[in-house]
Enzyme design. Sequence first.
Site, mmCIF file in Angstrom:
data_model
loop_
_atom_site.group_PDB
_atom_site.id
_atom_site.type_symbol
_atom_site.label_atom_id
_atom_site.label_comp_id
_atom_site.label_asym_id
_atom_site.label_seq_id
_atom_site.Cartn_x
_atom_site.Cartn_y
_atom_site.Cartn_z
ATOM 1 N N ARG A 74 0.856 -1.190 0.000
ATOM 2 C CA ARG A 74 0.000 0.000 0.000
ATOM 3 C C ARG A 74 0.885 1.231 0.000
ATOM 4 O O ARG A 74 1.486 1.591 1.007
ATOM 5 C CB ARG A 74 -0.918 -0.036 1.236
ATOM 6 C CG ARG A 74 -1.633 1.266 1.508
ATOM 7 C CD ARG A 74 -2.705 1.098 2.566
ATOM 8 N NE ARG A 74 -2.264 0.507 3.823
ATOM 9 C CZ ARG A 74 -1.624 1.187 4.782
ATOM 10 N NH1 ARG A 74 -1.322 2.468 4.619
ATOM 11 N NH2 ARG A 74 -1.284 0.587 5.904
ATOM 12 N N HIS B 280 -3.356 4.327 4.969
ATOM 13 C CA HIS B 280 -4.487 3.411 5.085
ATOM 14 C C HIS B 280 -5.768 4.074 4.562
ATOM 15 O O HIS B 280 -6.511 3.480 3.775
ATOM 16 C CB HIS B 280 -4.664 3.007 6.541
ATOM 17 C CG HIS B 280 -5.858 2.151 6.796
ATOM 18 N ND1 HIS B 280 -5.962 0.849 6.366
ATOM 19 C CD2 HIS B 280 -7.023 2.431 7.436
ATOM 20 C CE1 HIS B 280 -7.123 0.361 6.730
ATOM 21 N NE2 HIS B 280 -7.792 1.294 7.382
ATOM 22 N N TYR C 113 4.416 4.882 11.368
ATOM 23 C CA TYR C 113 4.721 3.463 11.566
ATOM 24 C C TYR C 113 5.543 2.831 10.441
ATOM 25 O O TYR C 113 5.813 1.630 10.477
ATOM 26 C CB TYR C 113 3.436 2.657 11.776
ATOM 27 C CG TYR C 113 2.391 2.821 10.681
ATOM 28 C CD1 TYR C 113 2.442 2.068 9.517
ATOM 29 C CD2 TYR C 113 1.335 3.720 10.841
ATOM 30 C CE1 TYR C 113 1.476 2.203 8.538
ATOM 31 C CE2 TYR C 113 0.362 3.862 9.872
ATOM 32 C CZ TYR C 113 0.437 3.098 8.720
ATOM 33 O OH TYR C 113 -0.522 3.246 7.746
#
Length: 395
Positions: free
Chosen positions: A269, A273, A282
């Site tokens: 990805r 998100h 992260y």
Amino acid sequence: MTVLEQSGAYHLAPPPAWRPRRDPAPLMPDGEPFRLLGTEAELEGALLRELYGQLVRGRRFNEQATALTKQGRLAVYPSSTGQEAAEVAAALALREQDWLFPSYRDTLAAVARGLDPVAVLSLLRGDWHSGYDPRATRVAPLSTPLATQLPHAVGLAHAARLKGDDVVALAMVGDGGTSEGDFHEALNFAAVWQAPVVFLVQNNGFAISVPLAKQTAAPSLAHKAVGYGMPGRLVDGNDAAAMHHVLTDAVERARAGEGPCLVEAVTYRLEAHTNADDATRYREAAEVESWREHDPVALMERELRSRGLLDDDGVREAGEAAERMAGDLRERMHQEPELAPMDLFDHVFARRTPQLQGQAEQLRAELAAAEAEHAGAAGGSGSTGHRTDDQGSRK
């Protein structure tokens, strides 16, 4: 460790039902993700060009949908940028009569399946329905709860088999969804019933901020299939040709009565998100950039050029077609929807409860009062009802 037994100890001699039901070796996935691009495999030129056009269109769809979110036209958008190959391949591997069960990130798969892009985005716009007729389109509503669409896919596929219908269900889920109970229940039922269903896991590295290493200790997600008695396939999820080949094979295998299959697409990805996520908290930028070198759109363009199937004119034509789609999407999404507030009370129960009926009557009275007040104000001012700016131009 040596286990000492007493003399004359009882040795278990299990009946056949206790023994392994099948050889697990044919079910095991490959050690490395299967790929076709960059190899000497014979590939159909027309298919490669179709995949490329859909990839370019899909990338532009993701960009436009993300922009619409920033403009307030969508409540949220989970981009599939970087995952377009798996999305497109899932749609193209199905026949017209087959069913697609997407997750919330799989808007592009629904568009590639032939759905109106505006209808696909309706749910993310905040509308009360999925935006399209699932029965007419053979595409289930985008599933926001994780993995709940998987048992539904199994149920539909099993019912189709019992009825003798030539139907296969392809259910999509992310790596995070494999930690849900629905995932395990769906795989178990599918394998026991030998339902004609294909599970596509898009392993994009993260379940929001949780990396795969904290989701599972398995060698791969494809290995999970073996425990349920179905084949697992590990595929390069950014290789559109490989994805189409493996998914088509799995779909036709299910159609022939050979049971379900789990396909893991190893992808990434590239975007956050959703628009509400800060992915920099992260993961490192260097990791994202390394995956950009494995961009599915660039990989397919390079393959087509190397095979003499694409030139600069072809690239431009694909880009222009994608831009026309984006322009139409942008124009239609900027139109204010016609809202019918009383629709809130339809399709909740077959027969309205007294509480729901009371709420409906209350809202109807409030709407009538507001309309009467607006009409009185407009009549008193002599206004035509159109709002104007300081220069008097109509809005």
